[in-house]
Design a protein around this motif. Structure first.
Motif, short mmCIF file in Angstrom:
data_model
loop_
_atom_site.label_atom_id
_atom_site.label_comp_id
_atom_site.label_asym_id
_atom_site.label_seq_id
_atom_site.Cartn_x
_atom_site.Cartn_y
_atom_site.Cartn_z
N PHE A 184 22.59 68.57 -3.65
CA PHE A 184 21.38 67.91 -4.14
C PHE A 184 21.64 67.14 -5.44
O PHE A 184 21.07 66.07 -5.64
CB PHE A 184 20.26 68.94 -4.33
CG PHE A 184 19.63 69.37 -3.05
CD1 PHE A 184 18.90 68.47 -2.29
CD2 PHE A 184 19.76 70.67 -2.59
CE1 PHE A 184 18.31 68.86 -1.09
CE2 PHE A 184 19.18 71.07 -1.40
CZ PHE A 184 18.45 70.16 -0.65
N TYR A 185 22.49 67.69 -6.29
CA TYR A 185 22.81 66.98 -7.53
C TYR A 185 23.58 65.70 -7.24
O TYR A 185 23.23 64.61 -7.73
CB TYR A 185 23.62 67.87 -8.47
CG TYR A 185 24.11 67.15 -9.70
CD1 TYR A 185 23.23 66.88 -10.76
CD2 TYR A 185 25.43 66.69 -9.80
CE1 TYR A 185 23.66 66.18 -11.88
CE2 TYR A 185 25.86 66.00 -10.92
CZ TYR A 185 24.97 65.75 -11.95
OH TYR A 185 25.40 65.05 -13.07
N GLU A 186 24.63 65.82 -6.44
CA GLU A 186 25.47 64.66 -6.14
C GLU A 186 24.70 63.60 -5.36
O GLU A 186 24.82 62.40 -5.63
CB GLU A 186 26.71 65.12 -5.35
CG GLU A 186 27.75 64.03 -5.15
CD GLU A 186 28.98 64.53 -4.42
OE1 GLU A 186 29.99 63.80 -4.41
OE2 GLU A 186 28.93 65.66 -3.85
N SER A 187 23.90 64.04 -4.40
CA SER A 187 23.15 63.10 -3.58
C SER A 187 22.05 62.40 -4.37
O SER A 187 21.76 61.22 -4.15
CB SER A 187 22.53 63.81 -2.37
OG SER A 187 23.53 64.37 -1.55
N SER A 188 21.43 63.13 -5.30
CA SER A 188 20.36 62.54 -6.10
C SER A 188 20.88 61.42 -6.99
O SER A 188 20.13 60.51 -7.36
CB SER A 188 19.66 63.60 -6.94
OG SER A 188 20.56 64.16 -7.90
N GLN A 189 22.14 61.49 -7.36
CA GLN A 189 22.73 60.46 -8.20
C GLN A 189 22.76 59.10 -7.49
O GLN A 189 22.71 58.06 -8.13
CB GLN A 189 24.15 60.86 -8.62
CG GLN A 189 24.25 62.16 -9.41
CD GLN A 189 23.42 62.12 -10.68
OE1 GLN A 189 23.62 61.28 -11.56
NE2 GLN A 189 22.48 63.06 -10.80
N SER A 190 22.87 59.14 -6.17
CA SER A 190 22.91 57.90 -5.39
C SER A 190 21.64 57.69 -4.58
O SER A 190 21.58 56.77 -3.76
CB SER A 190 24.11 57.92 -4.44
OG SER A 190 23.97 58.95 -3.47
N GLY A 191 20.63 58.54 -4.80
CA GLY A 191 19.42 58.44 -4.00
C GLY A 191 19.65 58.76 -2.54
O GLY A 191 18.96 58.24 -1.67
N PHE A 192 20.65 59.60 -2.27
CA PHE A 192 21.04 60.00 -0.91
C PHE A 192 21.57 58.82 -0.09
O PHE A 192 21.66 58.91 1.14
CB PHE A 192 19.87 60.67 -0.18
CG PHE A 192 19.58 62.06 -0.64
CD1 PHE A 192 20.11 63.15 0.01
CD2 PHE A 192 18.79 62.27 -1.77
CE1 PHE A 192 19.84 64.45 -0.43
CE2 PHE A 192 18.51 63.57 -2.22
CZ PHE A 192 19.05 64.65 -1.56
N LEU A 193 21.95 57.74 -0.75
CA LEU A 193 22.41 56.55 -0.03
C LEU A 193 23.92 56.51 0.12
O LEU A 193 24.46 55.69 0.88
CB LEU A 193 21.94 55.28 -0.75
CG LEU A 193 20.42 55.08 -0.80
CD1 LEU A 193 20.08 53.82 -1.57
CD2 LEU A 193 19.83 55.03 0.61
#
Length: 219
Positions: free
Chosen positions: A104-113
Motif C-alpha cells: 500500500f505504501y509503494e503503490s500509493s506513491q504512484s497512485g497504483f499506476l
C-alpha cells in the motif's frame, strides 16, 4: 503480443482444468482456486487489452491492483496446505502484514499506476520461504503417500519454481538489459512463458490428482 497471448491461453487452460476436476467432486479448499484462477484470467486478459488493443503506455496498474488479491489468496492457500505439518499461521500473518504495508505504501506513491516492484520481489521471496518450509516439514512427516499423486505437493512445487524463477529474472533483468537491451527482452519473455507453463501445468496436475482421489474414494 505473442507473449501475452500464450500467458492468457495457459491461464485459461488451467482455469478450465479446475472447473473440470474440482467442481463435480469434493475438492476441499482447492475448489477456491476456481475463483482465483478466474480472476487471474480476467487480469491477464485485461492486461492484454490495455496494452495491445487500447495502446496504453503500459499495463502495470492492472497487475498492481491484482497483486493485493494474489498476496491474500496465496497466503491463505499456503496456510491450508501447511496446516497438517506445522503451525504456519504466525509466520504467514507476520509476512503478510509486512507485505501489505509495503504494497500500500509503494503503490500509493504512484497512485497504483505503476507496478510495485519491491513488493513483487519481497512477495516472491516470501513464497519461496513458505514453499521450502513446507518441503522441510513434509520430509519430517511420518505420514506415507506417493508424492506423484499428492495434490498439495504439486501446488507448492508450481509456486516454488514460478516465484524462484520470477525473482531471479527480475533481479538480473536490469543488469542484463544494460548489456544488450535488444536481445534480453525476448529472452525474459521466453523465461516467463516457461515459468507460467510450469506453474499452470503443476496446478492442473494437482487438480487431476485431487479428482482421482475423490473418484477412487467414492467407489
Amino acid at each position: 503480443m505473442i507473449f501475452f497471448s500464450i500467458i492468457v491461453i495457459l491461464s485459461f487452460l488451467c482455469w478450465v482444468s479446475s472447473l473440470f476436476f474440482l467442481t463435480k467432486r469434493n475438492g476441499g479448499y482447492l475448489r477456491h482456486m476456481i475463483w482465483f484462477l478466474a480472476l487471474t484470467l480476467v487480469t491477464e486478459f485485461a492486461g492484454y487489452l490495455v496494452y495491445f488493443q487500447f495502446r496504453q503506455p503500459n499495463n502495470y496498474w492492472v497487475f498492481n491492483l491484482f497483486m493485493g488479491v494474489e498476496l491474500l489468496f496465496l497466503s491463505w492457500l499456503m496456510h491450508q496446505i501447511s496446516a497438517p505439518y506445522y503451525n504456519s499461521k504466525p509466520w504467514i500473518v507476520a509476512g503478510l502484514t509486512l507485505l501489505l504495508l509495503t504494497y500500500f505504501y509503494e503503490s500509493s506513491q504512484s497512485g497504483f499506476l505503476e507496478l510495485s516492484m519491491k513488493t513483487k520481489n519481497m512477495f516472491a521471496v516470501y513464497m519461496i520461504l513458505l514453499a521450502l518450509s513446507y518441503y522441510y516439514f513434509l520430509l519430517k512427516s511420518e505420514t506415507y503417500f506417493q508424492l506423484k499423486d499428492h495434490p498439495p505437493f504439486w501446488i507448492v512445487t508450481g509456486v516454488f519454481f514460478f516465484y524462484f524463477g520470477s525473482v531471479m529474472a527480475d533481479l538480473f533483468f536490469d543488469y542484463l538489459l544494460s548489456i544488450n537491451k535488444v536481445a534480453i527482452r525476448p529472452v525474459r519473455f521466453s523465461i516467463f512463458i516457461v515459468l507460467n507453463l510450469i506453474l499452470y501445468g503443476s496446478w492442473s496436475y494437482s487438480f487431476l490428482c485431487k479428482y482421482r482421489q475423490t473418484t477412487s474414494s467414492s467407489w
